[in-house]
Design a protein around this motif. Structure first.
Motif, short mmCIF file in Angstrom:
data_model
loop_
_atom_site.label_atom_id
_atom_site.label_comp_id
_atom_site.label_asym_id
_atom_site.label_seq_id
_atom_site.Cartn_x
_atom_site.Cartn_y
_atom_site.Cartn_z
N THR A 1 54.11 36.68 39.84
CA THR A 1 53.81 35.48 40.59
C THR A 1 52.33 35.46 40.93
O THR A 1 51.87 36.17 41.82
N ALA A 2 51.58 34.66 40.23
CA ALA A 2 50.13 34.57 40.43
C ALA A 2 49.67 33.17 40.08
O ALA A 2 49.21 32.93 38.96
N PRO A 3 49.83 32.20 41.02
CA PRO A 3 49.40 30.83 40.70
C PRO A 3 47.92 30.72 40.40
O PRO A 3 47.49 29.85 39.64
N GLU A 4 47.11 31.60 41.00
CA GLU A 4 45.67 31.54 40.79
C GLU A 4 45.24 32.30 39.54
O GLU A 4 44.05 32.32 39.20
N GLY A 5 46.18 32.90 38.83
CA GLY A 5 45.85 33.68 37.65
C GLY A 5 45.89 35.17 37.94
O GLY A 5 45.75 35.61 39.08
N VAL A 6 46.12 35.93 36.90
CA VAL A 6 46.21 37.38 37.04
C VAL A 6 44.81 37.96 37.20
O VAL A 6 43.95 37.77 36.33
N GLN A 7 44.59 38.64 38.30
CA GLN A 7 43.29 39.26 38.56
C GLN A 7 43.31 40.71 38.09
O GLN A 7 44.33 41.40 38.19
N SER A 8 42.20 41.16 37.58
CA SER A 8 42.11 42.55 37.14
C SER A 8 42.10 43.49 38.34
O SER A 8 41.53 43.18 39.40
N ALA A 9 42.75 44.63 38.18
CA ALA A 9 42.83 45.60 39.27
C ALA A 9 41.48 46.30 39.45
O ALA A 9 40.71 46.46 38.49
N PRO A 10 41.15 46.71 40.68
CA PRO A 10 39.88 47.41 40.90
C PRO A 10 39.84 48.74 40.17
O PRO A 10 40.88 49.32 39.81
N GLY A 11 38.64 49.22 39.95
CA GLY A 11 38.45 50.44 39.18
C GLY A 11 39.11 51.65 39.80
O GLY A 11 39.70 52.47 39.10
N TRP A 12 39.00 51.79 41.14
CA TRP A 12 39.58 52.97 41.78
C TRP A 12 41.11 52.99 41.65
O TRP A 12 41.73 54.06 41.53
N LEU A 13 41.75 51.81 41.58
CA LEU A 13 43.19 51.76 41.45
C LEU A 13 43.63 52.07 40.02
O LEU A 13 44.59 52.83 39.79
N THR A 14 42.92 51.52 39.04
CA THR A 14 43.27 51.80 37.65
C THR A 14 43.04 53.27 37.30
O THR A 14 43.80 53.87 36.55
N ALA A 15 41.99 53.86 37.87
CA ALA A 15 41.73 55.28 37.62
C ALA A 15 42.84 56.14 38.21
O ALA A 15 43.30 57.11 37.59
N ARG A 16 43.31 55.77 39.40
CA ARG A 16 44.38 56.55 40.02
C ARG A 16 45.69 56.38 39.26
O ARG A 16 46.45 57.33 39.05
N ALA A 17 45.97 55.15 38.81
CA ALA A 17 47.19 54.91 38.05
C ALA A 17 47.16 55.67 36.73
O ALA A 17 48.16 56.23 36.30
#
Length: 364
Positions: free
Chosen positions: A95-111
């Motif tokens: 659910t993202a009416p404004e469009g899918v935003q890219s995740a921040p770098g610190w979150l993608t690195a942790r994931a």
């Protein structure tokens, strides 16, 4: 109508132009033939004719199979296009009416550090719903579903009629009453039969808890027996509730007839679409309410009660449609511990119903 008119069952069949082929099939075959011909012209100086024929035959056979083959009434070329679209579409919808935003770098690195390889971000997309909102109509309390550029829609629930228990004369009257409604239609109408799973755990526990406080031992035994019956149904059958919905839709755009050419040059009138505004929206709402009133009046002689849903009820229906496999809690429309059940469980014929349905299609 003085006499019945037979309507063929294949009214949606595409027109056959040549050799029992449609225009789409002929276009695909023609494009393939032209492509193979130009391929031969481009390579005839370096490739012998038998070699080119051997290379072209598998391509031609594949195209013929896609054009002429069918599965479940759908041609193979359309199935191939649908499979390609499904493969290229995002696999995860959020659910993202404004469009899918890219995740921040610190979150993608942790994931990446905790869960292994990075998931494919290109397979993530925003969910696109046909309805943009639900609100009350300006001329009634009926809930109106806003379909955006596709117009407006209203949802009503229709009661059911036991057709098998009626006499032949009554059955003929019911069919004639429903036929009068169908003959009166001037716009598309959708009749939707929904089924939802029921979870009776809460209701069974409530029956067992309140059975001890009933004023007579026979009532206590009946409540306990009914709780045991519901528990037996829950273990051996998929409990469902069925609901019949009547969906009416109206476009927002107002089409007006405007002559684009002189009468002696044109064979038919052309239409120009006027953009919809607030007045067009109110007019569409008025037309929907009028059509709903006509449905109520025309279906009443057939014993069918049509009740319009308000904004909250229409929202619940749309939410349930987005998650059809959910388990419906016992408190949403199922008979409570203090409700009177007029049909004994042993007389029930269907194992997928508890003890009948009320005008909302809810188990009782």
């Amino acid at each position: 109508m003085t006499e019945p008119v037979r309507i063929p069952s294949d009214v949606d069949r595409e027109d056959r132009l040549l050799a029992n082929l449609t225009a789409r099939q002929l276009a695909i075959l023609a494009v393939t033939g032209v492509a193979l011909y130009f391929g031969w012209l481009a390579t005839r100086t370096v490739v012998a004719l038998p070699v080119f024929v051997a290379l072209a035959l598998p391509i031609a056979a594949l195209v013929l199979a896609l054009v002429l083959g069918q599965r479940d009434g759908v041609s193979l070329d359309r199935l191939a296009v649908a499979a390609l679209r499904q493969r290229m579409a995002p696999a995860w919808r959020v659910t993202a009416p404004e469009g899918v935003q890219s995740a921040p770098g610190w979150l993608t690195a942790r994931a990446h550090h905790t869960s292994g390889p990075d998931p494919d971000a290109s397979r993530l997309g925003a969910v696109e719903l046909p309805a943009t909102g639900v609100g009350p109509a300006s001329v009634a309390e009926t809930g109106v579903v806003d379909l955006g550029a596709d117009g407006l829609a209203v949802v009503a629930v229709a009661s059911t009629v036991n057709f098998a228990l009626r006499t032949p004369t009554e059955q003929a009257g019911l069919v004639a009453g429903f036929g009068r409604y169908l003959h009166s239609l001037t716009a598309p109408v959708q009749i939707l039969v929904r089924a939802e799973r029921l979870d009776l755990t809460t209701q069974i526990a409530d029956l067992r808890d309140r059975a001890g406080g009933l004023p007579h031992p026979a009532l206590e035994a009946a409540a306990a027996e009914h709780a045991d019956y519901l528990a037996h149904l829950a273990e051996h059958a998929d409990l469902l509730r069925r609901q019949v919905l009547l969906v009416l839709r109206e476009p927002l755009d107002h089409a007006t007839t405007k002559p684009a050419f002189p009468l002696w040059l044109r064979h038919k009138r052309t239409t120009r679409t006027v953009p919809a505004g607030e007045a067009a929206r109110r007019a569409a709402e008025a037309r929907l309410v009028r059509r709903l009133t006509e449905a109520v009046d025309l279906l009443a002689p057939a014993g069918i009660v049509v009740t319009a849903l308000d904004a909250g009820q229409a929202t619940s229906v749309l939410a349930a449609a987005c998650n059809p496999d959910r388990v419906l809690p016992a408190l949403t429309g199922v008979a409570g511990a203090e409700d009177v059940i007029s049909v004994h469980p042993e007389t029930a014929r269907h194992t997928d119903a508890v003890a009948g349905e009320d005008e909302w299609g809810r188990a009782a």
